[in-house]
Scaffold this active site. Structure first.
Site, PDB file in Angstrom:
ATOM      1  N   TYR A  30      29.697  -6.848  41.882  1.00  0.00           N
ATOM      2  CA  TYR A  30      28.816  -6.623  40.625  1.00  0.00           C
ATOM      3  C   TYR A  30      27.734  -7.833  40.372  1.00  0.00           C
ATOM      4  CZ  TYR A  30      26.603  -6.259  36.031  1.00  0.00           C
ATOM      5  OH  TYR A  30      25.702  -6.468  35.128  1.00  0.00           O
ATOM      6  N   GLU A  52      25.903  -0.286  29.221  1.00  0.00           N
ATOM      7  CA  GLU A  52      25.769  -1.234  28.285  1.00  0.00           C
ATOM      8  C   GLU A  52      26.485  -0.923  26.967  1.00  0.00           C
ATOM      9  OE1 GLU A  52      25.532  -4.626  28.421  1.00  0.00           O
ATOM     10  OE2 GLU A  52      24.656  -4.767  30.369  1.00  0.00           O
ATOM     11  N   TRP A  60      33.177  -6.208  30.206  1.00  0.00           N
ATOM     12  CA  TRP A  60      32.390  -5.443  31.204  1.00  0.00           C
ATOM     13  C   TRP A  60      33.108  -4.955  32.207  1.00  0.00           C
ATOM     14  CZ3 TRP A  60      28.150  -2.785  31.360  1.00  0.00           C
ATOM     15  CH2 TRP A  60      27.681  -2.647  32.521  1.00  0.00           C
TER      16      TRP A  60
END
Length: 140
Positions: A30, A52, A60
């Protein structure tokens, strides 16, 4: 040397050094291929918006580990399909251990899809090169 006095490997990407080298492959991929890169297209932008929102209050990394489950649960983040989801879908998703089972976060995906569709009509958005939602976002 870093500001903390630790030796920094110049060949290693900054984000691995920043996390003390403790990153799994999902996070490394990522950070290497997505973080800080431009997102284009309705699906990638809608996915980012939804994930999000799901991340709020969590790491995250937690969301990244569940991303494939989110894609399956929310029809590949197809805006039309998400907007058509019902309370029955929400109830089923509340039992899905592959995603964050928070009613507000689940409902926000559906509500955001409905709001995007309403914006299409309100703003009379053209399809654009990468899609209508993309045109709305990148128009600002």
């Amino acid at each position: 040397m870093s500001s903390s006095g630790k030796k920094v490997d110049e060949e290693t990407p900054w984000f691995i050094n920043a996390f003390g080298g403790k990153m799994d492959e999902t996070y490394i991929k990522y950070m290497s291929e997505e973080w800080g890169f431009e997102k284009r297209g309705d699906v990638p932008l809608f996915e980012k918006l939804c994930l999000e929102g799901a991340q709020s209050g969590l790491s995250w990394h937690t969301i990244l580990k569940k991303r494939e489950n989110y894609r399956q649960s929310f029809h590949g983040f197809d805006i039309d399909k998400c907007a058509a989801m019902t309370e029955t879908h929400v109830s089923k998703l509340m039992q899905d251990t592959g995603i964050v089972r928070h009613r507000g976060k689940i409902e926000s995906v559906i509500n955001n899809a409905k709001c995007i569709k309403a914006l299409y009509e309100e703003e009379n958005v053209d399809e654009g090169t990468h899609g209508k939602f993309d045109a709305l976002i990148w128009n600002f």
